[in-house]
Design an enzyme around this catalytic site. Structure first.
Site, PDB file in Angstrom:
ATOM      1  N   LYS A 145      -0.009  10.432   0.143  1.00  0.00           N
ATOM      2  CA  LYS A 145       0.187  11.578   0.982  1.00  0.00           C
ATOM      3  C   LYS A 145       1.263  11.234   2.006  1.00  0.00           C
ATOM      4  CE  LYS A 145      -4.724  12.481   0.324  1.00  0.00           C
ATOM      5  NZ  LYS A 145      -5.729  12.531   0.887  1.00  0.00           N
ATOM      6  N   ASP A 155       1.270  -1.266  -0.230  1.00  0.00           N
ATOM      7  CA  ASP A 155       0.347  -0.121  -0.078  1.00  0.00           C
ATOM      8  C   ASP A 155       0.705   1.328   0.100  1.00  0.00           C
ATOM      9  OD1 ASP A 155      -1.935  -1.589   0.076  1.00  0.00           O
ATOM     10  OD2 ASP A 155      -2.487  -1.400   2.121  1.00  0.00           O
TER      11      ASP A 155
HETATM   12  C1  LIG Z   1      -1.493  -2.444  -2.947  1.00  0.00           C
HETATM   13  S1  LIG Z   1      -2.064  -4.016  -3.176  1.00  0.00           S
HETATM   14  C2  LIG Z   1      -0.904  -4.792  -3.806  1.00  0.00           C
HETATM   15  C3  LIG Z   1      -1.912  -6.093  -3.488  1.00  0.00           C
HETATM   16  C4  LIG Z   1      -0.478  -7.361  -4.369  1.00  0.00           C
HETATM   17  N1  LIG Z   1       1.001  -7.830  -3.970  1.00  0.00           N
HETATM   18  C5  LIG Z   1      -0.715  -6.730  -5.844  1.00  0.00           C
HETATM   19  O1  LIG Z   1       0.670  -6.674  -6.400  1.00  0.00           O
HETATM   20  O2  LIG Z   1      -0.960  -6.683  -6.914  1.00  0.00           O
HETATM   21  C6  LIG Z   1      -1.252  -4.095  -0.999  1.00  0.00           C
HETATM   22  C7  LIG Z   1      -1.902  -5.697  -0.440  1.00  0.00           C
HETATM   23  O3  LIG Z   1      -1.275  -5.435   1.230  1.00  0.00           O
HETATM   24  C8  LIG Z   1      -2.056  -5.388   1.538  1.00  0.00           C
HETATM   25  N2  LIG Z   1      -1.500  -5.550   3.290  1.00  0.00           N
HETATM   26  C9  LIG Z   1      -1.488  -4.338   3.620  1.00  0.00           C
HETATM   27  N3  LIG Z   1      -1.136  -4.273   4.842  1.00  0.00           N
HETATM   28  C10 LIG Z   1      -1.095  -5.862   5.409  1.00  0.00           C
HETATM   29  C11 LIG Z   1      -0.100  -5.914   5.888  1.00  0.00           C
HETATM   30  N4  LIG Z   1       0.894  -4.845   7.114  1.00  0.00           N
HETATM   31  N5  LIG Z   1       0.248  -6.829   6.471  1.00  0.00           N
HETATM   32  C12 LIG Z   1      -0.160  -7.819   5.257  1.00  0.00           C
HETATM   33  N6  LIG Z   1      -0.884  -7.775   3.859  1.00  0.00           N
HETATM   34  C13 LIG Z   1      -0.805  -6.287   4.172  1.00  0.00           C
HETATM   35  C14 LIG Z   1      -3.355  -5.374   1.386  1.00  0.00           C
HETATM   36  O4  LIG Z   1      -4.491  -6.011   2.515  1.00  0.00           O
HETATM   37  C15 LIG Z   1      -3.155  -5.504   0.563  1.00  0.00           C
HETATM   38  O5  LIG Z   1      -3.696  -6.940  -0.888  1.00  0.00           O
END
Ligand SMILES: C[S@@+](CC[C@H](N)C(=O)[O-])C[C@H]1O[C@@H](n2cnc3c(N)ncnc32)[C@H](O)[C@@H]1O
Length: 234
Positions: free
Chosen positions: A142, A138
């Site tokens: 910002k 993620d």
């Molecule tokens: C922008 S998405 C990218 C998903 C995938 N890696 C892709 O490239 O299509 C980021 C993913 O990280 C997961 N995520 C966010 N914070 C996390 C955390 N603290 N631990 C594990 N997963 C997390 C979110 O649920 C989301 O599915």
């Protein structure tokens, strides 16, 4: 339990969405029946030897944090059947999709966790992991939210502890400020070095790269992926 000394990342929690649209009946069934079988039990100590986490011997161990649609994790597990994978994803609909993929393909080399990856990192034994993949985390674009980013000193300390000497941390992002943020954190960390020798090293994906759903969207929207590979000191 996370020690207070480790709790300096602003989150120590998961900030993203946990649920999307209603699950179909087979997805809900997979979550209630298959996930408990494959989910890491953090209440028990990690097995010794650690490779005992999978139903048959594995020669290497990879961890993918935030696997999203799961395209990359499934592809890697399919193409490296002797590697044990741990996939972490708190978003329920993505976890349900992964379980469906695992069932239909009959893969037995993936274990899962459905909450914040820091919990798994704190459970893993020292020097137990060959590679950590953090693909399009993620971005929190910002500035006031940058402290929520998964890459932080405290999480790099966690990576350094669980990676084997010479182990790799692979990071992909399409967000320039996150790429620079990660490079700056790595430059400050004594245990990691950036392996790039030429520009192509961060412009071209890793061998066998299948892409990810988030990457395809970034490219459609005109952003450029960047691939960074770091090595834990041996
Ligand atoms: C922008 S998405 C990218 C998903 C995938 N890696 C892709 O490239 O299509 C980021 C993913 O990280 C997961 N995520 C966010 N914070 C996390 C955390 N603290 N631990 C594990 N997963 C997390 C979110 O649920 C989301 O599915």
């Amino acid at each position: 339990m996370t020690s207070p000394a480790r709790r300096s990342r602003a989150t120590e929690a998961f900030y993203g969405r946990r649920k999307g649209k209603a699950l179909k009946v087979p997805q809900a069934a997979a979550l209630s029946e298959l996930l408990p079988v494959l989910k890491l039990d953090l209440a028990s100590p990690a097995p010794k030897p650690f490779a005992g986490l999978w139903p048959r011997p594995v020669s290497a161990v990879r961890l993918e944090i935030g696997f999203g649609g799961g395209e990359h994790l499934l592809h890697r597990a399919r193409s490296s059947p002797d590697t044990g994978f741990i996939g972490i994803e708190p978003f329920v609909n993505s976890m349900a999709k992964m379980l469906g993929g695992l069932e239909s393909e009959g893969l037995d080399n993936i274990r899962l966790y459905d909450d914040d990856a820091t919990q798994v990192l704190d459970w893993l034994p020292d020097a137990s992991i060959d590679q950590i993949d953090l693909l399009y985390p993620d971005p929190w674009p910002k500035k006031k939210h940058w402290k929520r980013r998964f890459v932080s000193r405290v999480n790099l300390d966690r990576f350094a502890r669980v990676l084997k000497p010479g182990g790799r941390f692979c990071f992909a992002s399409d967000i320039d400020t996150y790429v620079n943020w990660t490079l700056a954190h790595i430059a400050d960390h004594p245990e990691f070095e950036w392996t790039a020798r030429k520009a192509a090293d961060w412009h071209e994906p890793w061998q066998g790269w299948p892409g990810t759903r988030y990457e395809a969207k970034a490219i459609r929207e005109g952003r450029t992926p960047c691939y960074l590979e770091f090595r834990r000191a041996g």
